[in-house]
Design a protein around this motif. Structure first.
Motif, mmCIF file in Angstrom:
data_model
loop_
_atom_site.group_PDB
_atom_site.id
_atom_site.type_symbol
_atom_site.label_atom_id
_atom_site.label_comp_id
_atom_site.label_asym_id
_atom_site.label_seq_id
_atom_site.Cartn_x
_atom_site.Cartn_y
_atom_site.Cartn_z
ATOM 1 N N TYR A 61 0.676 -0.647 0.163
ATOM 2 C CA TYR A 61 -0.517 0.193 0.072
ATOM 3 C C TYR A 61 0.989 1.072 0.604
ATOM 4 C CZ TYR A 61 -3.892 -2.443 0.795
ATOM 5 O OH TYR A 61 -5.564 -3.541 0.834
ATOM 6 N N SER A 62 0.665 2.271 -0.793
ATOM 7 C CA SER A 62 1.389 3.584 -0.682
ATOM 8 C C SER A 62 0.986 4.452 0.999
ATOM 9 C CB SER A 62 0.728 4.268 -2.193
ATOM 10 O OG SER A 62 -1.168 4.948 -1.525
ATOM 11 N N LEU A 63 1.631 5.111 0.879
ATOM 12 C CA LEU A 63 1.316 5.777 1.820
ATOM 13 C C LEU A 63 -0.571 7.349 1.431
ATOM 14 C CD1 LEU A 63 5.179 7.007 2.698
ATOM 15 C CD2 LEU A 63 3.611 5.584 4.080
ATOM 16 N N ASP A 64 -0.650 7.052 0.580
ATOM 17 C CA ASP A 64 -1.830 8.024 0.501
ATOM 18 C C ASP A 64 -3.206 6.955 0.735
ATOM 19 O OD1 ASP A 64 -0.642 10.441 -0.335
ATOM 20 O OD2 ASP A 64 -0.693 9.744 -2.318
ATOM 21 N N GLU A 65 -2.340 5.694 0.757
ATOM 22 C CA GLU A 65 -4.126 4.487 0.689
ATOM 23 C C GLU A 65 -4.202 4.451 2.153
ATOM 24 O OE1 GLU A 65 -3.804 2.098 -3.181
ATOM 25 O OE2 GLU A 65 -1.756 1.736 -2.289
ATOM 26 N N ILE A 66 -2.745 4.575 2.203
ATOM 27 C CA ILE A 66 -2.452 4.433 4.253
ATOM 28 C C ILE A 66 -3.103 5.404 5.083
ATOM 29 C CG2 ILE A 66 -0.964 3.599 6.133
ATOM 30 C CD1 ILE A 66 0.588 2.657 4.615
ATOM 31 N N GLY A 67 -2.659 6.692 4.810
ATOM 32 C CA GLY A 67 -3.820 6.979 5.050
ATOM 33 C C GLY A 67 -4.866 7.665 5.118
ATOM 34 N N SER A 68 -6.117 7.366 4.059
ATOM 35 C CA SER A 68 -7.109 7.186 3.371
ATOM 36 C C SER A 68 -8.229 6.539 4.521
ATOM 37 C CB SER A 68 -7.343 6.829 2.603
ATOM 38 O OG SER A 68 -7.014 5.594 2.337
ATOM 39 N N VAL A 69 -7.302 5.249 4.843
ATOM 40 C CA VAL A 69 -7.344 4.712 6.399
ATOM 41 C C VAL A 69 -7.843 4.807 7.807
ATOM 42 C CG1 VAL A 69 -7.435 2.214 7.797
ATOM 43 C CG2 VAL A 69 -7.532 2.892 4.991
ATOM 44 N N LEU A 70 -5.662 5.564 7.639
ATOM 45 C CA LEU A 70 -6.237 6.343 9.394
ATOM 46 C C LEU A 70 -6.301 7.637 9.899
ATOM 47 C CD1 LEU A 70 -1.707 5.381 9.231
ATOM 48 C CD2 LEU A 70 -4.258 4.523 10.502
ATOM 49 N N ILE A 78 -10.354 -0.777 8.372
ATOM 50 C CA ILE A 78 -10.074 -0.810 6.806
ATOM 51 C C ILE A 78 -10.825 -1.648 6.588
ATOM 52 C CG2 ILE A 78 -8.066 -2.740 6.263
ATOM 53 C CD1 ILE A 78 -6.576 -2.016 8.681
ATOM 54 N N PRO A 79 -11.332 -0.908 5.090
ATOM 55 C CA PRO A 79 -11.801 -2.335 4.036
ATOM 56 C C PRO A 79 -11.683 -3.047 4.081
ATOM 57 C CG PRO A 79 -10.918 -0.124 3.053
ATOM 58 C CD PRO A 79 -10.243 -0.128 4.478
ATOM 59 N N ARG A 80 -12.632 -3.925 4.299
ATOM 60 C CA ARG A 80 -11.897 -5.895 4.380
ATOM 61 C C ARG A 80 -12.101 -6.288 2.177
ATOM 62 N NH1 ARG A 80 -13.178 -8.053 9.111
ATOM 63 N NH2 ARG A 80 -13.893 -6.369 10.681
ATOM 64 N N ASP A 81 -12.784 -5.398 1.741
ATOM 65 C CA ASP A 81 -13.156 -5.662 0.041
ATOM 66 C C ASP A 81 -11.726 -5.641 -0.214
ATOM 67 O OD1 ASP A 81 -15.984 -7.109 0.862
ATOM 68 O OD2 ASP A 81 -16.211 -5.202 -0.470
ATOM 69 N N ALA A 82 -11.153 -4.901 0.131
ATOM 70 C CA ALA A 82 -9.696 -4.167 -0.834
ATOM 71 C C ALA A 82 -9.114 -5.050 -0.238
ATOM 72 C CB ALA A 82 -9.502 -2.471 -0.151
ATOM 73 N N LEU A 83 -8.836 -5.578 1.962
ATOM 74 C CA LEU A 83 -7.715 -6.337 1.858
ATOM 75 C C LEU A 83 -8.052 -7.862 0.848
ATOM 76 C CD1 LEU A 83 -8.352 -5.708 5.803
ATOM 77 C CD2 LEU A 83 -6.430 -4.942 3.804
ATOM 78 N N VAL A 84 -9.131 -8.077 1.002
ATOM 79 C CA VAL A 84 -9.333 -9.642 0.163
ATOM 80 C C VAL A 84 -8.648 -8.931 -1.404
ATOM 81 C CG1 VAL A 84 -11.082 -11.688 -1.098
ATOM 82 C CG2 VAL A 84 -11.685 -10.425 1.488
ATOM 83 N N GLU A 85 -8.929 -8.549 -1.997
ATOM 84 C CA GLU A 85 -7.812 -8.112 -3.502
ATOM 85 C C GLU A 85 -7.128 -7.969 -3.371
ATOM 86 O OE1 GLU A 85 -8.223 -4.599 -6.894
ATOM 87 O OE2 GLU A 85 -10.408 -4.703 -5.540
ATOM 88 N N LYS A 86 -6.179 -7.590 -2.219
ATOM 89 C CA LYS A 86 -4.787 -7.142 -2.226
ATOM 90 C C LYS A 86 -4.048 -8.954 -1.978
ATOM 91 C CE LYS A 86 -1.890 -4.276 -1.738
ATOM 92 N NZ LYS A 86 -1.310 -3.161 -3.362
ATOM 93 N N ALA A 87 -5.040 -8.901 -0.681
ATOM 94 C CA ALA A 87 -4.104 -11.331 -0.608
ATOM 95 C C ALA A 87 -4.395 -11.396 -1.851
ATOM 96 C CB ALA A 87 -5.428 -11.282 0.637
ATOM 97 N N GLY A 88 -5.318 -11.199 -2.285
ATOM 98 C CA GLY A 88 -5.475 -11.708 -4.080
ATOM 99 C C GLY A 88 -4.326 -11.528 -4.678
ATOM 100 N N SER A 89 -3.792 -10.635 -4.824
ATOM 101 C CA SER A 89 -2.559 -9.881 -5.942
ATOM 102 C C SER A 89 -1.447 -10.133 -5.036
ATOM 103 C CB SER A 89 -2.776 -8.373 -5.787
ATOM 104 O OG SER A 89 -1.879 -7.815 -6.230
ATOM 105 N N LEU A 90 -1.444 -10.219 -3.939
ATOM 106 C CA LEU A 90 0.034 -11.067 -3.711
ATOM 107 C C LEU A 90 -0.253 -12.589 -3.446
ATOM 108 C CD1 LEU A 90 0.372 -9.307 0.301
ATOM 109 C CD2 LEU A 90 1.321 -8.616 -1.631
ATOM 110 N N GLU A 91 -1.031 -12.922 -3.726
ATOM 111 C CA GLU A 91 -0.627 -14.421 -3.752
ATOM 112 C C GLU A 91 -0.244 -14.561 -5.113
ATOM 113 O OE1 GLU A 91 -4.386 -16.119 -0.624
ATOM 114 O OE2 GLU A 91 -4.645 -15.929 -3.204
ATOM 115 N N GLU A 92 -0.784 -13.744 -6.269
ATOM 116 C CA GLU A 92 -0.334 -13.842 -7.347
ATOM 117 C C GLU A 92 1.076 -13.361 -7.581
ATOM 118 O OE1 GLU A 92 -2.107 -15.393 -10.175
ATOM 119 O OE2 GLU A 92 -3.258 -16.061 -9.372
ATOM 120 N N GLN A 93 1.346 -12.783 -6.863
ATOM 121 C CA GLN A 93 2.968 -12.108 -7.075
ATOM 122 C C GLN A 93 3.815 -12.909 -6.252
ATOM 123 O OE1 GLN A 93 3.811 -8.465 -5.444
ATOM 124 N NE2 GLN A 93 5.537 -8.660 -5.540
#
Length: 134
Positions: A61-70, A78-93
């Motif tokens: 996550y970028s600092l801008d994305e982190i800041g939007s949550v904090l 923390i938006p759960r849908d975004a976490l699921v999407e990020k987890a999938g992206s990390l698994e593909e990576q």
């Protein structure tokens, strides 16, 4: 009231340099609540915020994305849908990185002087091209 933490203590306990803490403060990711002379003072909860920042940065996550949550009013949600999407992206990576590591190992161990003579190497190139191009 809990004891405030000096910038040096926050730095020691979080692993974030004092200049990093000042930068996060400038980006409005954390807040110094007081000063003791010229030294910034923080609420103890800043250590949790810094742990979250570190985790989010590690996840890409970028600092801008982190800041939007904090910076959301009230509790940090923390938006759960975004976490699921990020987890999938990390698994593909991770899959791409594992395949890349296999290819590099094969290239290092391949008995052919010209790797393009090796049928396995050519197959790995095709797989690598498909994986990186989607």
């Amino acid at each position: 009231m809990e004891r405030l933490l000096d910038i040096a203590e926050v730095s020691d306990r979080s692993g974030v340099s004092p200049s990093g803490l000042r930068y996060y403060e400038k980006r409005k990711l954390i807040v110094a609540v007081a000063r003791n002379g010229l030294r910034r003072q923080y609420e103890p909860a800043v250590l949790q915020e810094l742990a979250l920042i570190n985790l989010a940065k590690s996840a890409g996550y970028s600092l801008d994305e982190i800041g939007s949550v904090l910076r959301r009013p009230g509790a940090t949600v923390i938006p759960r849908d975004a976490l699921v999407e990020k987890a999938g992206s990390l698994e593909e990576q991770a899959k791409r990185l594992v395949n890349l590591a296999k290819m590099l190992r094969h290239v290092a161990d391949c008995p052919y002087e010209d790797h393009f003579e090796c049928s396995r190497f050519r197959k790995l190139l095709i797989v690598a091209t498909k994986v990186t191009n989607g």
